[in-house]
Design a protein around this motif. Structure first.
Motif, PDB file in Angstrom:
ATOM      1  N   ALA A 151      12.553  39.567  23.846  1.00 29.15           N
ATOM      2  CA  ALA A 151      12.723  40.322  22.535  1.00 29.15           C
ATOM      3  C   ALA A 151      11.466  41.324  22.772  1.00 29.15           C
ATOM      4  CB  ALA A 151      13.221  40.236  22.160  1.00 29.15           C
ATOM      5  N   THR A 152      11.937  42.603  23.791  1.00 21.69           N
ATOM      6  CA  THR A 152      10.623  43.336  24.183  1.00 21.69           C
ATOM      7  C   THR A 152      10.557  44.836  24.178  1.00 21.69           C
ATOM      8  OG1 THR A 152       8.190  43.833  24.800  1.00 21.69           O
ATOM      9  CG2 THR A 152      10.076  42.749  26.054  1.00 21.69           C
ATOM     10  N   PRO A 153       9.828  45.649  23.477  1.00 23.20           N
ATOM     11  CA  PRO A 153      10.751  47.704  23.967  1.00 23.20           C
ATOM     12  C   PRO A 153       9.877  47.700  25.655  1.00 23.20           C
ATOM     13  CG  PRO A 153       8.750  46.997  22.743  1.00 23.20           C
ATOM     14  CD  PRO A 153       9.263  45.816  22.285  1.00 23.20           C
ATOM     15  N   VAL A 154       9.081  46.747  25.818  1.00 24.31           N
ATOM     16  CA  VAL A 154       8.418  46.883  27.090  1.00 24.31           C
ATOM     17  C   VAL A 154       8.819  46.216  28.151  1.00 24.31           C
ATOM     18  CG1 VAL A 154       6.153  48.152  28.155  1.00 24.31           C
ATOM     19  CG2 VAL A 154       6.820  49.169  26.673  1.00 24.31           C
ATOM     20  N   MET A 155       9.095  45.961  28.876  1.00 21.07           N
ATOM     21  CA  MET A 155       9.370  44.742  29.504  1.00 21.07           C
ATOM     22  C   MET A 155       8.491  45.160  30.777  1.00 21.07           C
ATOM     23  SD  MET A 155      10.008  41.422  30.230  1.00 21.07           S
ATOM     24  CE  MET A 155      11.421  40.837  28.977  1.00 21.07           C
ATOM     25  N   THR A 156       7.543  44.538  31.714  1.00 25.81           N
ATOM     26  CA  THR A 156       6.735  44.679  32.417  1.00 25.81           C
ATOM     27  C   THR A 156       6.834  43.317  33.801  1.00 25.81           C
ATOM     28  OG1 THR A 156       5.252  43.416  32.025  1.00 25.81           O
ATOM     29  CG2 THR A 156       4.684  45.367  31.277  1.00 25.81           C
ATOM     30  N   VAL A 157       6.731  43.463  34.521  1.00 22.80           N
ATOM     31  CA  VAL A 157       7.128  42.157  35.661  1.00 22.80           C
ATOM     32  C   VAL A 157       6.560  41.110  35.197  1.00 22.80           C
ATOM     33  CG1 VAL A 157       6.666  41.929  38.407  1.00 22.80           C
ATOM     34  CG2 VAL A 157       7.174  43.971  38.011  1.00 22.80           C
ATOM     35  N   GLY A 158       5.168  41.484  35.171  1.00 22.46           N
ATOM     36  CA  GLY A 158       4.423  39.653  34.654  1.00 22.46           C
ATOM     37  C   GLY A 158       5.256  39.317  32.964  1.00 22.46           C
ATOM     38  N   HIS A 159       5.473  40.044  32.531  1.00 22.75           N
ATOM     39  CA  HIS A 159       6.082  39.546  31.610  1.00 22.75           C
ATOM     40  C   HIS A 159       7.560  38.907  31.602  1.00 22.75           C
ATOM     41  CE1 HIS A 159       7.192  40.271  26.830  1.00 22.75           C
ATOM     42  NE2 HIS A 159       8.019  38.913  27.257  1.00 22.75           N
ATOM     43  N   LEU A 160       8.723  39.751  32.473  1.00 22.53           N
ATOM     44  CA  LEU A 160       9.823  38.985  33.205  1.00 22.53           C
ATOM     45  C   LEU A 160       9.562  37.909  33.658  1.00 22.53           C
ATOM     46  CD1 LEU A 160      12.313  39.948  33.459  1.00 22.53           C
ATOM     47  CD2 LEU A 160      11.946  40.667  36.120  1.00 22.53           C
ATOM     48  N   LEU A 161       8.061  37.741  34.742  1.00 23.17           N
ATOM     49  CA  LEU A 161       7.829  36.910  35.033  1.00 23.17           C
ATOM     50  C   LEU A 161       7.417  35.213  34.074  1.00 23.17           C
ATOM     51  CD1 LEU A 161       7.363  35.065  37.874  1.00 23.17           C
ATOM     52  CD2 LEU A 161       4.555  35.887  37.477  1.00 23.17           C
ATOM     53  N   LEU A 162       7.193  35.750  32.907  1.00 25.06           N
ATOM     54  CA  LEU A 162       6.852  34.541  31.878  1.00 25.06           C
ATOM     55  C   LEU A 162       8.755  33.920  31.293  1.00 25.06           C
ATOM     56  CD1 LEU A 162       4.607  32.530  30.498  1.00 25.06           C
ATOM     57  CD2 LEU A 162       4.817  34.821  28.945  1.00 25.06           C
ATOM     58  N   ALA A 163       8.474  35.456  31.217  1.00 24.00           N
ATOM     59  CA  ALA A 163       9.933  35.698  30.768  1.00 24.00           C
ATOM     60  C   ALA A 163      10.973  34.369  31.289  1.00 24.00           C
ATOM     61  CB  ALA A 163      10.865  36.209  29.493  1.00 24.00           C
ATOM     62  N   ALA A 164      11.417  34.813  32.366  1.00 24.38           N
ATOM     63  CA  ALA A 164      11.783  33.424  34.114  1.00 24.38           C
ATOM     64  C   ALA A 164      11.687  32.571  34.040  1.00 24.38           C
ATOM     65  CB  ALA A 164      12.370  34.761  34.555  1.00 24.38           C
ATOM     66  N   GLY A 165      10.679  32.677  33.978  1.00 22.79           N
ATOM     67  CA  GLY A 165      10.012  30.947  34.445  1.00 22.79           C
ATOM     68  C   GLY A 165      10.320  30.207  32.920  1.00 22.79           C
ATOM     69  N   MET A 166       9.375  30.177  31.858  1.00 25.02           N
ATOM     70  CA  MET A 166      10.044  30.150  30.609  1.00 25.02           C
ATOM     71  C   MET A 166      11.440  29.572  30.163  1.00 25.02           C
ATOM     72  SD  MET A 166       6.959  28.479  29.800  1.00 25.02           S
ATOM     73  CE  MET A 166       5.234  28.740  29.181  1.00 25.02           C
ATOM     74  N   SER A 167      12.220  30.169  30.649  1.00 27.21           N
ATOM     75  CA  SER A 167      13.786  30.427  30.658  1.00 27.21           C
ATOM     76  C   SER A 167      14.543  29.126  31.521  1.00 27.21           C
ATOM     77  CB  SER A 167      13.859  31.699  30.730  1.00 27.21           C
ATOM     78  OG  SER A 167      14.287  32.386  29.746  1.00 27.21           O
TER      79      SER A 167
END
Length: 244
Positions: A189-205
């Motif tokens: 849940a973020t209004p600004v999803m960057t590639v780095g944030h996506l990597l963190l979210a996907a990896g943790m998921s």
């Protein structure tokens, strides 16, 4: 004297975890009063950054999963006294998270940007709700046992822990793993999803989905058919409405 040391050690580990958890919220949310954060961190070429960040997520996942397994605990308690085994796990988990945050590298190219003020506010509300679900879920089971304080306290009082009981309080009546569900919400849940944030979210998921499989295997070993029936009735991360 030794038992008092156990309690002091457990309290220290808990304090380190608490500070780490609070910083993690700020790290994921890119809150302005801290640095580094997921989008304001070290810089490196994109290919190297992806490898480093993926390795940091892998380190965290390996520590969390391996040290939580019963076979590891059985061997580990030959070295670490049983009353502080859980606290030591919490300390190592905090260290893995600290390493991840300290050595994280940013990838700031945007994946999505929600510029609408209402949409952004809703996503920030979901972000906060996710962390609230995480914290609440720990208290619904046994917060102080989960983070090692109860074990050290019982050792000081020479009191034995009660046998584990399969309970389904509040969130657990609707999903089997509300704590993980809260993390999913908080990471995505973020209004600004960057590639780095996506990597963190996907990896943790991915890590959480793998961890759930191992945890449920251990829970079936402990609770048998009672947990197997619970798993059939209740959704893993999403409620199964209308199902008995």
């Amino acid at each position: 004297m030794v038992r008092a040391f156990y309690l002091a050690y457990a309290a220290l580990c808990y304090a380190i975890f608490s500070a780490t958890f609070l910083y993690l919220i700020a790290f994921v949310g890119n809150l302005p009063f801290v640095q580094p954060t997921v989008d304001f961190a070290r810089e490196a070429p994109p290919g190297r950054t992806i490898l480093i960040d993926a390795a940091l997520i892998l380190l965290f996942g390996a520590q969390h999963s391996v040290m939580a397994r019963p076979a590891f605990k059985a061997a580990w308690t030959r070295i670490v006294p049983a009353p502080v085994e859980r606290s030591t796990y919490v300390l190592f988990a905090s260290a893995a998270l600290i390493i991840l945050m300290l050595f994280w590298h940013e990838l700031t190219a945007p994946v999505w940007i929600v510029s609408n003020s209402i949409g952004a506010a809703l996503l920030w509300a979901l972000f906060g709700l996710g962390w609230l679900i995480v914290l609440t879920s720990t208290f619904l089971i046994n917060h102080f046992e989960l983070f090692g304080l109860q074990q050290a306290w019982f050792a000081l009082r020479e009191r034995a822990a009660a046998p584990p009981v399969l309970r389904q309080p509040f969130f657990y009546r609707f999903v089997r793993h509300p704590l993980y569900a809260g993390f999913f919400i908080a990471f995505w849940a973020t209004p600004v999803m960057t590639v780095g944030h996506l990597l963190l979210a996907a990896g943790m998921s991915i890590y959480m989905l793998i961890a759930i499989r191992f945890e449920e295997r251990d829970l079936i070993d402990v609770f048998g058919e009672a947990y197997a029936g619970y798993r059939r009735r209740v959704g893993m991360l999403v409620p199964r409405f209308g199902r008995r």
